[in-house]
Scaffold this active site. Structure first.
Site, PDB file in Angstrom:
ATOM      1  CB  ALA A 130      -0.870   0.014   1.265  1.00 28.91           C
ATOM      2  CG  ASP A 240      -3.476  19.196   1.153  1.00 33.11           C
ATOM      3  OD1 ASP A 240      -3.145  18.523   0.197  1.00 33.11           O
ATOM      4  OD2 ASP A 240      -4.536  19.165   1.470  1.00 33.11           O
ATOM      5  CB  THR A 270      32.436  20.413 -29.834  1.00 35.42           C
ATOM      6  OG1 THR A 270      31.496  21.079 -29.816  1.00 35.42           O
ATOM      7  CG2 THR A 270      32.192  19.799 -28.185  1.00 35.42           C
ATOM      8  CG  HIS A 278      27.510  24.376 -30.075  1.00 34.97           C
ATOM      9  ND1 HIS A 278      28.091  24.647 -31.033  1.00 34.97           N
ATOM     10  CD2 HIS A 278      28.340  23.527 -29.541  1.00 34.97           C
ATOM     11  CE1 HIS A 278      29.224  24.209 -31.250  1.00 34.97           C
ATOM     12  NE2 HIS A 278      29.460  23.591 -30.126  1.00 34.97           N
ATOM     13  CD  GLN A 279      19.193  28.649 -31.556  1.00 32.23           C
ATOM     14  OE1 GLN A 279      18.851  27.738 -32.760  1.00 32.23           O
ATOM     15  NE2 GLN A 279      18.504  29.873 -31.969  1.00 32.23           N
ATOM     16  CB  ILE A 337      24.748  20.275 -20.920  1.00 35.01           C
ATOM     17  CG1 ILE A 337      23.707  20.844 -21.513  1.00 35.01           C
ATOM     18  CG2 ILE A 337      25.934  21.125 -20.864  1.00 35.01           C
ATOM     19  CD1 ILE A 337      22.766  22.027 -20.888  1.00 35.01           C
ATOM     20  CD  GLU A 363       6.203  14.368   1.460  1.00 35.39           C
ATOM     21  OE1 GLU A 363       5.395  15.210   1.145  1.00 35.39           O
ATOM     22  OE2 GLU A 363       7.182  14.294   1.852  1.00 35.39           O
ATOM     23  CB  SER A 366       4.465  12.275 -11.638  1.00 31.13           C
ATOM     24  OG  SER A 366       5.728  12.883 -10.984  1.00 31.13           O
TER      25      SER A 366
HETATM   26  C1  LIG Z   1      13.331   6.719  -1.162  1.00 38.47           C
HETATM   27  C2  LIG Z   1      11.856   6.571  -0.745  1.00 38.47           C
HETATM   28  C3  LIG Z   1      11.639   7.111   0.416  1.00 38.47           C
HETATM   29  C4  LIG Z   1      10.179   7.044   0.961  1.00 38.47           C
HETATM   30  N1  LIG Z   1      10.023   7.614   2.267  1.00 38.47           N
HETATM   31  C5  LIG Z   1       8.739   7.294   2.894  1.00 38.47           C
HETATM   32  C6  LIG Z   1       8.505   7.943   4.060  1.00 38.47           C
HETATM   33  O1  LIG Z   1       9.288   8.345   4.990  1.00 38.47           O
HETATM   34  N2  LIG Z   1       7.164   7.461   4.499  1.00 38.47           N
HETATM   35  C7  LIG Z   1       6.336   6.824   3.904  1.00 38.47           C
HETATM   36  O2  LIG Z   1       5.232   6.493   4.344  1.00 38.47           O
HETATM   37  N3  LIG Z   1       6.595   6.551   2.715  1.00 38.47           N
HETATM   38  C8  LIG Z   1       7.841   6.715   2.053  1.00 38.47           C
HETATM   39  N4  LIG Z   1       7.846   6.402   0.763  1.00 38.47           N
HETATM   40  C9  LIG Z   1       6.987   5.721   0.063  1.00 38.47           C
HETATM   41  C10 LIG Z   1       6.342   6.555  -1.138  1.00 38.47           C
HETATM   42  O3  LIG Z   1       5.527   7.483  -0.706  1.00 38.47           O
HETATM   43  C11 LIG Z   1       5.869   5.457  -2.220  1.00 38.47           C
HETATM   44  O4  LIG Z   1       6.720   4.647  -2.842  1.00 38.47           O
HETATM   45  C12 LIG Z   1       4.818   6.178  -3.243  1.00 38.47           C
HETATM   46  O5  LIG Z   1       3.672   6.651  -2.673  1.00 38.47           O
HETATM   47  C13 LIG Z   1       4.388   5.093  -4.434  1.00 38.47           C
HETATM   48  O6  LIG Z   1       3.866   3.934  -3.717  1.00 38.47           O
HETATM   49  P1  LIG Z   1       4.296   2.271  -4.433  1.00 38.47           P
HETATM   50  O7  LIG Z   1       5.727   2.644  -4.234  1.00 38.47           O
HETATM   51  O8  LIG Z   1       3.689   1.290  -3.569  1.00 38.47           O
HETATM   52  O9  LIG Z   1       3.900   2.487  -5.844  1.00 38.47           O
HETATM   53  P2  LIG Z   1       2.554   1.879  -6.364  1.00 38.47           P
HETATM   54  O10 LIG Z   1       1.390   2.580  -5.479  1.00 38.47           O
HETATM   55  O11 LIG Z   1       2.384   0.448  -6.459  1.00 38.47           O
HETATM   56  O12 LIG Z   1       2.420   2.516  -7.647  1.00 38.47           O
HETATM   57  C14 LIG Z   1       3.049   1.999  -8.833  1.00 38.47           C
HETATM   58  C15 LIG Z   1       2.877   2.669 -10.262  1.00 38.47           C
HETATM   59  O13 LIG Z   1       1.491   2.769 -10.424  1.00 38.47           O
HETATM   60  C16 LIG Z   1       1.057   4.178 -10.776  1.00 38.47           C
HETATM   61  N5  LIG Z   1      -0.317   4.068  -9.938  1.00 38.47           N
HETATM   62  C17 LIG Z   1      -0.752   3.674  -8.782  1.00 38.47           C
HETATM   63  N6  LIG Z   1      -2.105   3.909  -8.655  1.00 38.47           N
HETATM   64  C18 LIG Z   1      -2.447   4.508  -9.940  1.00 38.47           C
HETATM   65  C19 LIG Z   1      -3.639   4.824 -10.302  1.00 38.47           C
HETATM   66  N7  LIG Z   1      -5.009   4.861  -9.780  1.00 38.47           N
HETATM   67  N8  LIG Z   1      -3.762   5.613 -11.638  1.00 38.47           N
HETATM   68  C20 LIG Z   1      -2.577   5.500 -12.263  1.00 38.47           C
HETATM   69  N9  LIG Z   1      -1.344   5.086 -11.895  1.00 38.47           N
HETATM   70  C21 LIG Z   1      -1.308   4.834 -10.585  1.00 38.47           C
HETATM   71  C22 LIG Z   1       1.979   4.738  -9.685  1.00 38.47           C
HETATM   72  O14 LIG Z   1       2.222   6.234 -10.008  1.00 38.47           O
HETATM   73  C23 LIG Z   1       3.332   4.292 -10.025  1.00 38.47           C
HETATM   74  O15 LIG Z   1       3.869   4.924 -11.162  1.00 38.47           O
HETATM   75  C24 LIG Z   1       9.325   6.390   0.165  1.00 38.47           C
HETATM   76  C25 LIG Z   1       9.502   5.915  -1.345  1.00 38.47           C
HETATM   77  C26 LIG Z   1      10.914   5.931  -1.328  1.00 38.47           C
HETATM   78  C27 LIG Z   1      11.130   5.295  -2.845  1.00 38.47           C
END
Ligand SMILES: Cc1cc2nc3c(=O)[nH]c(=O)nc-3n(C[C@H](O)[C@H](O)[C@H](O)COP(=O)(O)OP(=O)(O)OC[C@H]3O[C@@H](n4cnc5c(N)ncnc54)[C@H](O)[C@@H]3O)c2cc1C
Length: 381
Positions: A130, A240, A270, A278-279, A337, A363, A366
């Site tokens: 989750a 939030d 280069t 270079h643009q 670059i 958090e 995207s």
């Molecule tokens: C280095 C690191 C530090 C972290 N620190 C913390 C922390 O301190 N505390 C904490 O609680 N959590 C922490 N997290 C957890 C982080 O918030 C989760 O990894 C993140 O919310 C994604 O959850 P998941 O990895 O289970 O991916 P999943 O939920 O399994 O998602 C997998 C993919 O599916 C996509 N996806 C999922 N549902 C949907 C949907 N309904 N529609 C479209 N796309 C979807 C996601 O965008 C993703 O691309 C950390 C994660 C990392 C990698």
């Protein structure tokens, strides 16, 4: 009205953080990234200078700065190393459930711990099954007399191996989904709390990320934050308020990518001229400047809304999503670059690119930010 002008006090805070990044973070960032270790001396020094826990109110021993100043500090620290910035800002993330839902007694006790001596708090929300779907969490709180028994496993917990206490979330009824989620705060040394595997990560490698495991952990009523069942709302309000800070870290990454790119583009030749002539190179650098100015304004607006009690989930989500996507683009362009050298550890840009990727994941990914934004526009109106 949102006003992007900064005060002299804010500029002074920025200067302190900028100096700290230049003197304490940048010189060691590559080494700790390579080793995948927390630079504890750097964190201790940041605590001594007053760059950690800056938003804790002075009633609990903190500096009582606003989210905006917290974000400006985060930008400077992330310019030095996003992994260091993440671990420092994680204390704010961990403190937010207390600030949002803690009783006066809970705030005095737990926030006072953070301000009286250098220590970490971690935020335990995500689980192996989750992440995006917070309401699917399985960590259970079962009523036992006056108190509760906590069982479950949290994953990806930033600073989890070093934290002296945890704020977190568990469900009192998995079938109730978000209505069953309950917030708690517990010390790490409670019987039944242990640390699981440490992640070996792509980027932000100096920031500790581990599993935190709860086995028959006994909680008293004083360990529950808010009312049972209120936890989902507390978690969402936390996001939030914390997402502007992720956007500000993205601004720091973008500015660093831009500064490194400008320096290199003027040196590297280069076809008989510096590549800065270079643009194609100029346009990539121009787009970094465009991204930096936009993300800075966005995070400032999102932070201003938090500071002024304007709860607009969308501004935070837009700032976080735009910031993360632009940080990824700009740091990838910085590697471009630098050409072949950008792909090596001789220069810092490959680390910027690896560090930026996490901004699109934690958090709320995207994709999740876009879901939040669309829902607010289409459903809530
Ligand atoms: C280095 C690191 C530090 C972290 N620190 C913390 C922390 O301190 N505390 C904490 O609680 N959590 C922490 N997290 C957890 C982080 O918030 C989760 O990894 C993140 O919310 C994604 O959850 P998941 O990895 O289970 O991916 P999943 O939920 O399994 O998602 C997998 C993919 O599916 C996509 N996806 C999922 N549902 C949907 C949907 N309904 N529609 C479209 N796309 C979807 C996601 O965008 C993703 O691309 C950390 C994660 C990392 C990698």
């Amino acid at each position: 009205m949102f006003d992007p002008r900064t005060t002299e006090e804010q500029n002074a805070v920025v200067q302190t953080a900028r100096k700290f990044a230049a003197e304490h973070i940048i010189p060691v960032a590559g080494e700790f990234d390579e080793r995948g270790e927390m630079p504890l001396d750097v964190f201790r020094a940041a605590f001594d200078v007053g760059l950690i826990n800056v938003e804790i109110p002075d009633a609990y021993g903190g500096l009582g700065l606003h989210t905006l100043e917290g974000c400006m500090i985060a930008e400077e620290l992330a310019y030095g190393c996003a992994g260091v910035a993440t671990s420092i800002m994680c204390n704010h993330l961990g403190a937010l459930p207390l600030l949002i839902a803690g009783t006066e007694e809970q705030k005095q006790h737990w926030l006072g711990k953070l301000t009286s001596e250098f220590q970490f708090v971690s935020y335990c929300c995500s689980e192996p099954e989750a992440g995006s779907d917070v309401a699917a969490m399985r960590t259970r709180l079962v009523k036992d007399g006056d108190g509760w028994v906590l069982n479950g496993q949290k994953r990806w917990i930033t600073n989890g191996g070093y934290a002296s206490f945890y704020t977190g979330f568990a469900t009192i009824d998995p079938a109730a989904r978000h209505r069953g989620i309950t917030a708690f705060v517990i010390p790490r040394d409670l019987p039944g709390v242990s640390i699981g595997k440490k992640e070996n990560k792509l980027g932000q490698r100096c920031s500790n990320t581990v599993d935190v495991i709860f086995e028959d952990v006994r909680l008293g009523p004083e360990n529950i934050l808010g009312e049972p069942g209120q936890g989902f709302a507390i978690a969402m309000e936390t996001f939030d308020k914390s997402r502007p800070m992720i956007a500000s870290q993205c601004a720091g990454l973008i500015r660093r990518a831009m500064d490194e790119s400008i320096r290199y583009a003027k040196e590297r030749k280069t076809f008989g001229v510096p590549i800065a002539q270079h643009q194609a190179i100029q346009f990539m650098i121009a787009e970094m400047a465009m991204a930096y100015e936009s993300i800075r304004l966005l995070y400032m607006k999102a932070a201003w809304e938090v500071d002024n009690g304007v709860r607009r989930t969308n501004t935070s989500a837009i700032a976080k999503a735009m910031g993360a996507d632009q940080a990824m683009k700009c740091t990838t362009d910085a590697v471009q670059i630098f050409g072949g050298y950008g792909y090596t550890k001789e220069y810092p840009v490959e680390k910027l690119m690896r560090d930026a990727k996490l901004m699109q994941i934690y958090e709320g990914t995207s994709q999740i930010q876009r879901m939040v934004i669309a829902k607010n526009l289409l459903v809530r109106g």
